[in-house]
Every structure is written in structure tokens, then in C-alpha cells.
Scaffold this active site. Structure first.
Site, short mmCIF file in Angstrom:
data_model
loop_
_atom_site.label_atom_id
_atom_site.label_comp_id
_atom_site.label_asym_id
_atom_site.label_seq_id
_atom_site.Cartn_x
_atom_site.Cartn_y
_atom_site.Cartn_z
N LYS A 1 0.86 -1.19 0.00
CA LYS A 1 0.00 0.00 0.00
C LYS A 1 0.89 1.23 0.00
O LYS A 1 1.85 1.29 0.80
CB LYS A 1 -0.89 0.04 1.27
N CYS B 1 -4.66 2.33 -8.22
CA CYS B 1 -5.03 0.91 -8.28
C CYS B 1 -6.52 0.66 -8.28
O CYS B 1 -7.06 0.08 -9.23
CB CYS B 1 -4.37 0.16 -7.14
N LYS C 1 -5.40 -10.82 -7.28
CA LYS C 1 -5.10 -9.39 -7.13
C LYS C 1 -6.34 -8.54 -7.41
O LYS C 1 -6.68 -7.63 -6.65
CB LYS C 1 -3.96 -9.01 -8.08
P1 NAD Z 1 4.30 3.74 -11.67
O1 NAD Z 1 3.62 4.48 -12.74
O2 NAD Z 1 4.60 4.42 -10.39
O3 NAD Z 1 5.67 3.17 -12.22
C1 NAD Z 1 5.84 2.58 -13.46
C2 NAD Z 1 7.28 2.82 -13.90
O4 NAD Z 1 7.52 2.06 -15.08
C3 NAD Z 1 7.59 4.27 -14.24
O5 NAD Z 1 8.75 4.68 -13.54
C4 NAD Z 1 7.82 4.25 -15.74
O6 NAD Z 1 8.78 5.23 -16.17
C5 NAD Z 1 8.33 2.85 -15.96
N1 NAD Z 1 8.17 2.34 -17.31
C6 NAD Z 1 7.12 2.49 -18.15
N2 NAD Z 1 7.37 1.87 -19.32
C7 NAD Z 1 8.58 1.30 -19.21
C8 NAD Z 1 9.39 0.53 -20.07
N3 NAD Z 1 8.97 0.21 -21.30
N4 NAD Z 1 10.60 0.13 -19.64
C9 NAD Z 1 11.04 0.45 -18.40
N5 NAD Z 1 10.31 1.18 -17.53
C10 NAD Z 1 9.11 1.60 -17.94
O7 NAD Z 1 3.42 2.44 -11.43
P2 NAD Z 1 3.20 1.66 -10.04
O8 NAD Z 1 2.25 2.39 -9.20
O9 NAD Z 1 4.53 1.27 -9.49
O10 NAD Z 1 2.44 0.36 -10.57
C11 NAD Z 1 3.11 -0.64 -11.31
C12 NAD Z 1 2.21 -1.86 -11.38
O11 NAD Z 1 2.03 -2.40 -10.07
C13 NAD Z 1 0.81 -1.57 -11.92
O12 NAD Z 1 0.37 -2.67 -12.65
C14 NAD Z 1 -0.01 -1.43 -10.66
O13 NAD Z 1 -1.37 -1.76 -10.86
C15 NAD Z 1 0.64 -2.44 -9.75
N6 NAD Z 1 0.49 -2.17 -8.33
C16 NAD Z 1 0.61 -0.89 -7.88
C17 NAD Z 1 0.50 -0.65 -6.51
C18 NAD Z 1 0.60 0.76 -5.97
O14 NAD Z 1 0.25 0.95 -4.81
N7 NAD Z 1 1.08 1.73 -6.73
C19 NAD Z 1 0.28 -1.69 -5.62
C20 NAD Z 1 0.20 -2.98 -6.11
C21 NAD Z 1 0.30 -3.20 -7.48
#
Ligand code: NAD
Length: 454
Positions: free
Chosen positions: A152, A261, A205
Site C-alpha cells: 500500500k 489501483c 489481485k
Molecule cells: P508507476 O507508474 O509508479 O511506475 C511505473 C514505472 O515504469 C515508471 O517509472 C515508468 O517510467 C516505468 N516504465 C514504463 N514503461 C517502461 C518501459 N517500457 N521500460 C522500463 N520502464 C518503464 O506504477 P506503479 O504504481 O509502481 O504500478 C506498477 C504496477 O504495479 C501496476 O500494474 C499497478 O497496478 C501495480 N500495483 C501498484 C501498486 C501501488 O500501490 N502503486 C500496488 C500494487 C500493485
């Protein structure tokens, strides 16, 4: 173990850093070169309690590094975690373009056996599609694992270090065994590791997020009804939460859920239902109730001012979608502020961490203040949107002396109604009867004040 994590966002950065903290050699890859430069210099790109110290320590110990070079990441080691964003795309379906562009980059760069671990939240069946695409791109052997993340924002480091459970969705014994070994340091208190097929892991999930969102939307509906019927949802919440079958978590009504999310995952689950001809009636309702909830706080403000907000100065405390994060994605504050601006109000806002990100959305349209009290000077009302701890015990006398009129709209029910009455505020909350400042107390209100103060 040697690990590559692709994506240095909330999930990837925390995952990479925490895996380095447990002694692994981790390379984090991101396409954003500015982000990579900043992280390589030890400066966190997001606000997350405890993260900065861990990044610095593991950079110094050379267990953690950052690069834009995906091929170098793939060459680095056995594990490749994918943690790029999967935002809402067309018709609510998850947009997997970034995800599959990474899969293709991995397939092209592989030079030997690799375990590809999917940490991004992706629709059921994506693991199978990853296997199919990789098989077209490489001759080298691989295993693909679904390993959804449940951290979270705001407690991400703590959640990763001490997870309630780990989900390993995997059809191969060898990959399952090394995944368990990798996670062993994080489950020393015997928190369970569930091993299952990848499709069930992917569904777990979505089901978890939709269940949590359902509790919020359900309580918001109850709150709205409480308000109309002069009941107090806070009393109801505490009492139903005491039932062990229900529990207290995620029962807090408010301005609706936001963040990166819940909104997109609820929409993606609904889209999966449509694609598979299984209408997800509850999921549809969860989303609708949440959308409506954002209007409710605005409507209270508009109603208080007789529908005329032109020229009013409104202070907003809290911009991030929840406390202890700087994440502004789908933040209810943005919707509420935009409605206030459309209605002609002037908005001054403060958030302890999210101002820089909020500027990207609202700059030039509202005034940002570094100190929460500075928003209140001459304000017609305060609107509390995000329940940061520092807003819980403010100096109400000081607030009153600064504000033009002592009116609070509490979108998170953090203030005590009896206290509000004592301090002379007009106080509106969510699903609780309003308090009208300055009016003499009735006998019932007096007894409520006595109960609340002990
Ligand atoms: P985010 O947007 O914070 O981070 C994504 C990162 O990926 C960015 O830094 C971006 O520059 C990078 N990126 C994009 N395309 C890329 C590529 N082709 N090569 C390399 N890097 C690349 O996203 P997040 O919040 O960390 O979420 C990531 C995943 O995890 C999502 O699927 C989300 O649903 C899941 N998730 C998120 C959370 C949360 O609390 N944020 C919790 C559980 C799961």
C-alpha cells in the site's frame, strides 16, 4: 541472487530496494532517464516512508543500481521482475502496451535461462500470453511467474518487508522453489506463501482490490443514508466493525477511493466480465457509487453557500489520494477542486508531500501554501480532503481567528462533533449530522458533549 526489476515506480522501486536490502544484487531498469539519474544519485523520486534511507544504504553497499538499459538488466541475472504501469485503457481494460513492450525487450535480450516475474497487475491470462510471446522471440528457456503485489502506498516498505501473504502463480516446480527461497527472508513470521496456477494468482489481485473497494463504496452508501435519516455513520461503523466477521478495516466513509489501483482495477475486472459474458453487477455498482461520492462533498459546500461560490475563498487540506504518499493519481481532491473552480471559487491548498505532483495538474489555477494554516487567512471555509495525521489535532482557536467564517467540511470524518460545537465551528462531515456553530446547544447536544469529553 541476481535480480533485474523493470519499472522504478511505486512498486518497482520499493521491490528492487527491499530485495537489495535482503542481500540480493539488484538492477532497476526504467525508460525515464531523469528518474534513473536522480535515483542513481540517491534521491528518491517518490515519497514513501523509510525508502530514502534504504536506497542510499543499498547504493553505497553496491547491491542496488539503476539504468535505462533493459538489455543490461536482462543480462544481469536470473530473475526479471516486471513492474511497469498498467493503466486503464479503452473501455476500462488494462492498457498493457508498456508491459508487453518490456516483455518483447526481454525476449530479444535473453542470453540464457531466465525467470520472468510479473509484478504488475494484469488481466487473467496475461501470464499465458507472456509465455506465448517469449517463445516466439527467444530460443532460450524461461519460466513465467505471476507474483502480484499487495503493498500500500504510504506503508509500502513495511508492507513489502512484512507481507500478509505472498502469491506465487506458477506452473513450474523449479521457479516455485527459487521464488520461495527469494521470499524466505520476508516471511520469517510464518506469513503464508500461496502457490497456485498463474490465472488464479492474477485473479487474486483483482478480487482483493475489488473487495476492498466494495467495503468503501458500501460504507459510503450507508453514510449517505445515515445523513438523510439523522443517524451517525461513525457510531454505526464502530459497532459493525466490532463483529469479527466484519472487522474495522476499510469501513471509513469519505470522499471515495482514488489512487492508481482501485479505480483502474475495478474497471478492469468489470471489463473482464464483459469480455467473458459474466456481468459483474457488484463491480459496476462499486464504481458508480465511488464516482457519485466525489460530488457529495462539493454539493455540501455549494449548498452551504446557497449555490453561489463565485468569489469565495476555500481552503483545502490534503491533496494526495491518501495520507503518507505524494501520489495524485485519481485523487478525489482534483475532482473536488475542479468543481469548486468551475463554480467560481478561489482555492488555496496544502498537502505535506504532494504539492509538487499536484502542481503538475493544478498549477496556475489554485494557490499552494507550504503551511496548512496559511490557507486559512480570510477563508470562507476549510475543506478537508486527505486525512494526514498532522490535520487531526489542529489549533481550532487559531483557525477561527484566521478564517472569515468558521466552517469546516470534513471529507474524512476526522473531527469530533462535540469538539466542533464547543469551538463554535459549523461542521459538515460524511454521514454524520451537521453541527451549526454559534447556535445554543439543545439538551441532547449537551449530553453528547459530556460523553465525548469523557
Ligand atoms: P508507476 O507508474 O509508479 O511506475 C511505473 C514505472 O515504469 C515508471 O517509472 C515508468 O517510467 C516505468 N516504465 C514504463 N514503461 C517502461 C518501459 N517500457 N521500460 C522500463 N520502464 C518503464 O506504477 P506503479 O504504481 O509502481 O504500478 C506498477 C504496477 O504495479 C501496476 O500494474 C499497478 O497496478 C501495480 N500495483 C501498484 C501498486 C501501488 O500501490 N502503486 C500496488 C500494487 C500493485
Amino acid at each position: 541472487m541476481r535480480i533485474c526489476v523493470v519499472g522504478a515506480g511505486y512498486v518497482g522501486l520499493v521491490t528492487g530496494t527491499c530485495l537489495a536490502e535482503s542481500g540480493n544484487d539488484v538492477v532497476v531498469v526504467d525508460i525515464d532517464s531523469e528518474k534513473v539519474a536522480q535515483l542513481s544519485a540517491g534521491e528518491p523520486t517518490i515519497y514513501e516512508p523509510g525508502l530514502e534511507e534504504l536506497i542510499k544504504r543499498n547504493l553505497t553497499q553496491k547491491r542496488l543500481s539503476f539504468t535505462t538499459d533493459l538489455s543490461a538488466g536482462v543480462a544481469h541475472g536470473l530473475f526479471i521482475f516486471i513492474a511497469v504501469g498498467t493503466p486503464s485503457g479503452e473501455n476500462g481494460c488494462a492498457d498493457l502496451s508498456a508491459f508487453f513492450s518490456v516483455v518483447e525487450g526481454i525476449g530479444r535480450a535473453m542470453d540464457g535461462f531466465r525467470i520472468i516475474v510479473d509484478k504488475s497487475t494484469v488481466p487473467v491470462g496475461t501470464c499465458d500470453e507472456v509465455k506465448r510471446r517469449l517463445a516466439e522471440l527467444t530460443e532460450h528457456p524461461f519460466d513465467v511467474v505471476s507474483n502480484p503485489e499487495f503493498l500500500k502506498e504510504g506503508t509500502a516498505v513495511e508492507d513489502f518487508m512484512h507481507p500478509d501473504r505472498i502469491i506465487i502463480g506458477c506452473d513450474y516446480e523449479r521457479a516455485t522453489a527459487v521464488m520461495k527461497e527469494l521470499y524466505a527472508p520476508f516471511v520469517r513470521t510464518e506469513n503464508p506463501i500461496f502457490v497456485m496456477d498463474p490465472r488464479s494468482a492474477e485473479m487474486t489481485k483483482y478480487a482483493a482490490n475489488a473487495m476492498l473497494a466494495a467495503r468503501i463504496s458500501f460504507m459510503n452508501e450507508i453514510a449517505n443514508l445515515c445523513e438523510k435519516m439523522n443517524a451517525d455513520v461513525d457510531e454505526v461503523r464502530r459497532a459493525i466493525g466490532a463483529d469479527r466477521r466484519i472487522g474495522q478495516a476499510f469501513l471509513f466513509p469519505g470522499v471515495g477511493y482514488g489512487g492508481s489501483c482501485f479505480p483502474k482495477d475495478v474497471a478492469a475486472l468489470e471489463a473482464m466480465g464483459v469480455e467473458n459474458d459474466v456481468p459483474m453487477e457488484m463491480t459496476i455498482a462499486i464504481r458508480r457509487v465511488n464516482q457519485r461520492q466525489r460530488d457529495i462533498l462539493f454539493n455540501k459546500v455549494a449548498e452551504h453557500f446557497g449555490g453561489e461560490l463565485t468569489g469565495r475563498t476555500l481552503a483545502v487540506w490534503g491533496l494526495a489520494f491518501k495520507p503518507r504518499t505524494d501520489d495524485m493519481r485519481e485523487a478525489p481532491a482534483v475532482t473536488i477542486i475542479e468543481r469548486l473552480l468551475d463554480a467560481g471559487a478561489h482555492v488555496r491548498a496544502h498537502d505535506p508531500e504532494a504539492v509538487d505532483r499536484a502542481r503538475e495538474i493544478l498549477d496556475g489555477r489554485i494557490d499552494f501554501r507550504d503551511i496548512n494554516y496559511d490557507c486559512l487567512d480570510g477563508a470562507d471555509a476549510l475543506i478537508l480532503v486527505t486525512e494526514w495525521d498532522e490535520f487531526r489535532h489542529p489549533d481550532f482557536e487559531k483557525m477561527k481567528s484566521l478564517m472569515k467564517t468558521p466552517v469546516i467540511f470534513d471529507g474524512r470524518n476526522i473531527y469530533d462533533r462535540a469538539r466542533m460545537r464547543q469551538t463554535g465551528f459549523t461542521y459538515y462531515a460524511m454521514g454524520r449530522p451537521a453541527v451549526t456553530g454559534g447556535k445554543p446547544e439543545t439538551r441532547n447536544q449537551r449530553s453528547e458533549t459530556r460523553t465525548a469529553s469523557g
